[in-house]
Every structure is written in structure tokens, then in C-alpha cells.
Design a protein around this motif. Structure first.
Motif, PDB file in Angstrom:
ATOM      1  N   LEU A 105       1.217  -1.544   0.021  1.00 31.62           N
ATOM      2  CA  LEU A 105      -0.623   0.338  -0.200  1.00 31.62           C
ATOM      3  C   LEU A 105       0.595   1.000  -0.092  1.00 31.62           C
ATOM      4  CD1 LEU A 105      -2.851  -0.672   2.810  1.00 31.62           C
ATOM      5  CD2 LEU A 105      -2.689  -1.293  -0.029  1.00 31.62           C
TER       6      LEU A 105
ATOM      7  N   TYR B 280      -6.584   4.289   3.487  1.00 26.96           N
ATOM      8  CA  TYR B 280      -5.942   3.108   3.676  1.00 26.96           C
ATOM      9  C   TYR B 280      -5.005   2.480   5.631  1.00 26.96           C
ATOM     10  CZ  TYR B 280      -7.126   1.457  -0.645  1.00 26.96           C
ATOM     11  OH  TYR B 280      -7.986   1.057  -2.084  1.00 26.96           O
TER      12      TYR B 280
ATOM     13  N   ARG C  25     -11.693   0.336   1.306  1.00 23.68           N
ATOM     14  CA  ARG C  25     -10.431   0.122   2.415  1.00 23.68           C
ATOM     15  C   ARG C  25     -10.025   0.270   3.878  1.00 23.68           C
ATOM     16  NH1 ARG C  25     -10.052   6.921   0.105  1.00 23.68           N
ATOM     17  NH2 ARG C  25      -9.351   6.529  -2.326  1.00 23.68           N
TER      18      ARG C  25
ATOM     19  N   THR D 144      -9.355  -3.401   4.145  1.00 23.54           N
ATOM     20  CA  THR D 144      -8.012  -3.727   3.487  1.00 23.54           C
ATOM     21  C   THR D 144      -7.202  -3.347   4.791  1.00 23.54           C
ATOM     22  OG1 THR D 144      -8.485  -2.996   1.423  1.00 23.54           O
ATOM     23  CG2 THR D 144      -6.479  -2.634   1.752  1.00 23.54           C
ATOM     24  N   LEU D 145      -7.094  -2.321   5.563  1.00 23.06           N
ATOM     25  CA  LEU D 145      -6.556  -1.847   6.351  1.00 23.06           C
ATOM     26  C   LEU D 145      -6.272  -3.224   7.688  1.00 23.06           C
ATOM     27  CD1 LEU D 145      -5.125   0.507   7.914  1.00 23.06           C
ATOM     28  CD2 LEU D 145      -6.708   1.672   8.563  1.00 23.06           C
TER      29      LEU D 145
END
Length: 211
Positions: free
Chosen positions: A31, A61, A84, A87-88
Motif C-alpha cells: 500500500l 488506507y 479501504r 484492506t487496513l
């Protein structure tokens, strides 16, 4: 530990992210995780106040949430983009470890999906030690920020630049200083004029402490 922090409404966007994990479970790409360079200057003051969680809103993110957690903060990362946030959730442990210092016990990141509006602000009064707000039009949220900050807590804000028509959403010269000045002591405040002169728009970077 975070009981009582949130004052969620019936129309809140906060909901479990579990259904979205399938979307990103195989993602292995790195990322764009570099934190704000200006924020880094104030990390120690933000991290070591230590009387409550730190809000990162909007967190995207988690590029800034990660470095705060690596400094030992409990971070509540708020955004209205659930993908997001998922994903984090997947990568936060790796990135916190990557940014951690040997002598510092790392903190945790908790994600919340919510709209960042004055009506939808999900954080209870006098409940957090710091609020980080980067690249967001925050003018309408200033009263909510002031309400949620503990006395002695910090606020760091960094508006977006003037790319394209962004200058239309930026604060006017002196506007943020005026909105905050009755409640905080400014440690750093910088404005830069952007856009056509008649709009009087400025980008702002500020760091202040709640009185």
C-alpha cells in the motif's frame, strides 16, 4: 476499552466488514503507506499525551493510523469507504510492526465505517486525546472535534491542495483560526493562498492543543 466512545445513530454506516474480506483476502500489493510528513513532526506530542484513543478521520488506507499505532497509540480509524477499511484490517499488523521502534510498545487500530458529517459524527464528547484530519473539508466538523477532544488533547489538521477546482471547498483566509481560536492554543498554524484571488481560499496545516 473503547466502551462509551461512540454515539452511533440509527442511520450510522458502522457495520461489520466481514462480508468484504473476500474482496481483498488475496491482495498482496504494497500500500502507499507513507504518512504525512508534516504530521510526523508532531507525532511525539500526539502520542505521549496518552489519556485516550486517537481519532484518524478520514483514515483512507491508514497511512497515518499506522505510524500513530507504532508510537503506542490506540487509534480509531474512521472512513466511509468500507473496502479501504477492510484492506487496513488485513495489513495493519504488518505495517505497525514495520514502523515500530524497539523501545516503544505498539498500540492497536480499530476501524469504524461512518460518514464524516456534523450530523453523523460518531465520537462521544470529551472522549479522545487527539484528532487527526488530513485532506478533508473539515470546516463543518470543527464543533464536533472540539466537543470530542479532552482538555489537553491535540488536533492536527491538513487540508487538501488546490488541484483542479478543489479551492472551492477550502476554507477562507483566517476561517479555521477563527473557528478554533476560542478553544485551543495553536502550536503551529500555516496558511497558503490557492485559487483565484476573489475566492480567498487557503490550504491550512495546523497543530493545536485543547484548552
Amino acid at each position: 476499552k473503547l466502551r462509551g466512545l461512540f454515539c452511533l445513530r440509527k442511520n450510522s454506516l458502522q457495520r461489520p466488514h466481514t462480508a468484504l474480506f473476500v474482496v481483498v483476502k488475496n491482495a498482496t500489493a504494497r500500500l502507499p503507506i507513507s504518512p504525512s510528513k508534516s504530521l510526523v513532526r508532531f507525532l511525539d506530542q500526539t502520542a505521549f499525551f496518552g489519556k485516550g484513543p486517537v481519532i484518524d478521520a478520514p483514515c483512507g488506507y491508514g497511512r497515518n493510523a499506522v505510524v500513530l499505532a507504532a508510537r503506542g497509540c490506540t487509534v480509531v480509524a474512521i472512513d466511509n469507504d468500507r473496502k479501504r477499511l477492510v484492506t487496513l484490517e488485513q495489513v495493519k499488523a504488518e505495517y505497525i510492526e514495520e514502523h515500530a521502534s524497539v523501545a516503544v510498545s505498539t498500540g492497536q487500530i480499530f476501524t469504524v465505517c461512518a460518514d464524516l458529517t456534523a450530523e453523523g459524527w460518531p465520537v462521544a464528547p470529551t472522549s479522545v486525546s487527539a484528532i487527526i484530519c488530513i485532506h478533508f473539508s473539515m470546516i463543518d466538523l470543527v464543533p464536533s472535534f472540539i466537543s470530542s477532544l479532552q482538555v489537553g488533547g491535540h488536533i492536527y489538521a491538513e487540508t487538501f491542495g488546490g488541484q483542479g477546482q478543489n479551492f472551492r471547498e477550502l476554507p477562507k483566509a483566517g476561517q479555521l483560526r477563527e473557528l478554533l481560536s476560542g478553544h485551543v492554543e495553536f502550536k503551529y498554524y500555516k496558511e497558503r493562498k490557492l485559487g483565484p484571488t476573489e475566492f480567498d481560499s487557503v490550504s491550512v496545516t495546523l497543530f493545536a492543543q485543547r484548552r
